[in-house]
Design an enzyme around this catalytic site. Structure first.
Site, PDB file in Angstrom:
ATOM      1  N   LYS A 116      57.395  46.049  15.036  1.00  0.00           N
ATOM      2  CA  LYS A 116      56.667  45.818  13.789  1.00  0.00           C
ATOM      3  C   LYS A 116      57.496  46.209  12.565  1.00  0.00           C
ATOM      4  CE  LYS A 116      53.211  44.721  16.458  1.00  0.00           C
ATOM      5  NZ  LYS A 116      53.843  44.836  17.752  1.00  0.00           N
ATOM      6  N   GLU A 200      50.652  51.570   7.139  1.00  0.00           N
ATOM      7  CA  GLU A 200      50.367  50.479   6.216  1.00  0.00           C
ATOM      8  C   GLU A 200      49.167  50.825   5.340  1.00  0.00           C
ATOM      9  OE1 GLU A 200      51.646  46.250   8.324  1.00  0.00           O
ATOM     10  OE2 GLU A 200      49.550  46.882   8.303  1.00  0.00           O
ATOM     11  N   ARG A 292      55.022  36.815  22.324  1.00  0.00           N
ATOM     12  CA  ARG A 292      54.467  36.499  23.645  1.00  0.00           C
ATOM     13  C   ARG A 292      53.342  35.495  23.482  1.00  0.00           C
ATOM     14  NH1 ARG A 292      49.605  38.960  22.934  1.00  0.00           N
ATOM     15  NH2 ARG A 292      49.561  40.945  21.797  1.00  0.00           N
TER      16      ARG A 292
END
Length: 529
Positions: A116, A200, A292
């Protein structure tokens, strides 16, 4: 083309991949833990091999066991599905060392885009807006506290690796930082073998919209529409649909081009998903990339007629994508519900156990991807998802109507499921109008609980509403049992008269055995909630 593929997963996704292999004339190989010896994916596979005890850290997460099984079975390739090792770059590296193809991106692309924090660096470099937060993993809890103060509460701690809502914690005040850090790190370590976290800013009432991308080894990358994933419970997606109710052609093109730009910058191949948060003004911010196949991939397949699993296999075998960007069209609307063995009325407590009876819904536009059967015991060691129920319609209204009908037909006894919760969600004005956001379901459940408490308090105080309450399931069963006893101990004519029906020509009308058997069957079922 590959001759034999090992599926390094379990449950419904293993069944989904096995079926794709069968359609392509490829032999499918399953692996299983001790708890999964009797699972459906083991029964459907051409070959199946044990890989250890029930805990995933001793079976499905052990790369040496996966590679060992693939070598023993002489497999050409390994498909990781989603979860477990699907986003661990150590698996594609081990596949390369063993001379086995990995059906997914390269280890390098996975490290750049699956991480990430690394993906946020790439997004910033190519000019894609990101949610304010840290660009690198946080070393210790003190740093998390300092960064939270700088960004401003509320904030969200997230796992650097993995997805599916695991390793995520919302922090609304300073006193919650230490506990959230401990819990998120521990959960991420157990789920993905990587406890690193980043931070975040938490956006108020955003929508979660993701773009599906596909890339081949010949430099072609396309996006094939979006999925609305805003119905979530504690960051775990529950209902997904395609297309998004708020999408415009201009916004779709802008988000799709941003997703392709990010994937190309990371050297991405195979199927992947770029996730965004969208605010009320339709501004979008890069969130993360899942390197994925997604749980919710069926809704994209339903509206594009593109089989994502077969495309994954073909691109991994070196074939170019069989379509260009301009060839992709979206037709109709699809909605998916994730069905879990859990009790929504008991704080979503898992409900493992033996499935005594099962009825699968069917009809136009209905698809059920699951990995269960009557007589199978749902294990307690893994995620309780049983499968996904998907409905397609020519428009959203038709898809909703079909999904409501399919939920009414779905039945499994011996365990509890969340099917009743989906019926309640679909009945709300907000969902039917598409007016939702990422915490909408959490707010809905909180309000439901509050209303239930107020009603209970009113009854206790003797101030219950004059409107008659709906009969409880046990009361319904008692009434039905009494009626059936009466019917079975009286003449046909008397029974008909009691039900208000007049026998033809004054003669005694014979009670329908078909109807009686159908009514008696209701007594054997667990009443709906």
């Amino acid at each position: 083309m590959f001759k034999k593929i090992l599926i390094a997963n379990r449950g419904e996704i293993a069944v989904r991949i096995l079926r794709a292999c069968r359609e392509m004339g490829i032999r499918g190989v399953a692996v299983y833990s001790d708890a999964d010896r009797a699972s459906l994916h083991v029964r459907l596979a051409d070959e199946a091999y044990p890989i250890g005890p029930a805990p995933s850290r001793e079976s499905y997460l052990v790369i040496d066991k996966i590679i060992g099984a693939a070598r023993y079975a002489e497999c050409d390739a390994i498909h990781p599905g989603y979860g477990f090792l699907a986003e661990n770059p150590a698996l594609p590296r081990a596949c390369a060392d063993a001379g086995i193809a990995f059906i997914g991106p390269s280890a390098e692309a996975m490290e750049q885009l699956g991480s990430k924090t690394a993906a946020r660096h790439i997004a910033k470099r190519v000019g894609i807006a990101t949610v304010p937060g840290t660009l690198d993993p946080i070393a210790k809890v003190e740093d998390a506290l300092q960064m939270s103060r700088q960004i401003g509460f509320p904030v969200v701690l997230k796992a650097v690796a993995g997805g599916g809502g695991k390793g995520m914690r919302l922090i609304e005040r300073e006193s919650e930082v230490a506990g959230a850090w401990r819990d998120a790190s521990s959960e991420a370590q157990n789920a993905f073998g990587d406890g690193r976290l980043y931070l975040e800013k938490y956006l108020l009432r955003p929508r979660h919209i993701e773009i599906q991308v596909l890339g081949d080894h010949h430099g072609n990358i396309v996006f094939i529409g979006e999925r609305e994933c805003s119905i979530q419970r504690r960051y775990q997606k529950v209902i997904e649909e395609a297309p998004s109710p708020i999408m415009t052609s201009e916004l779709r093109r802008a988000m799709g081009e941003a997703a392709v730009k990010l994937a190309r910058a990371g050297g991405y191949t195979n199927a992947g998903t770029v996730e965004f948060l969208v605010d009320a003004e339709r501004n979008f911010y890069f969130l993360e990339m899942n390197t994925r196949l997604q749980v919710e991939h069926p809704v994209t397949e339903m509206v594009t007629s593109i089989d994502l699993v077969k495309t994954q296999i073909r691109t991994a075998a070196g074939e170019p994508l069989p379509f260009r960007q301009e060839d992709i069209a979206i037709r109709g609307h699809a909605i998916e519900c994730r069905i879990y063995a859990e009790d929504p009325d008991n704080n979503f407590f898992p409900s493992p156990g033996k499935i005594l009876e099962r009825r699968a819904p069917s009809g136009p536009g209905i698809r059920l991807d699951d990995g269960i059967y009557c007589g199978w015991t749902v294990p307690n060691e893994y995620d309780p998802m049983l499968g996904k129920l998907i409905a397609w319609g020519s428009d959203r209204a038709e898809a909703l109507a079909r999904l409501e009908g399919a939920l009414g037909e779905y039945y499994a006894s011996g365990i509890k499921t969340n099917v009743g919760l989906f019926r309640r969600i679909l009945a709300t004005k907000d969902f039917r109008s598409g007016n939702v956001y990422t915490r909408w379901l959490d707010d809905f459940l909180r309000d439901e609980k509050k209303r239930a408490g107020e009603k209970a308090n009113a009854k206790a105080a003797g101030n219950a509403s004059p409107t008659p309450d709906v009969a409880s399931p046990s009361e319904d069963a008692a009434v039905l049992a009494a009626a059936f006893w009466y019917l079975s101990h009286n003449t046909a004519a008397g029974a008909s008269g009691a039900l208000g029906a007049k026998p033809p020509n004054g003669a005694a009308a014979k009670e329908s055995k078909w109807k009686l058997e159908g009514r008696l069957e209701q007594l054997d079922r667990e009443p709906r909630r």
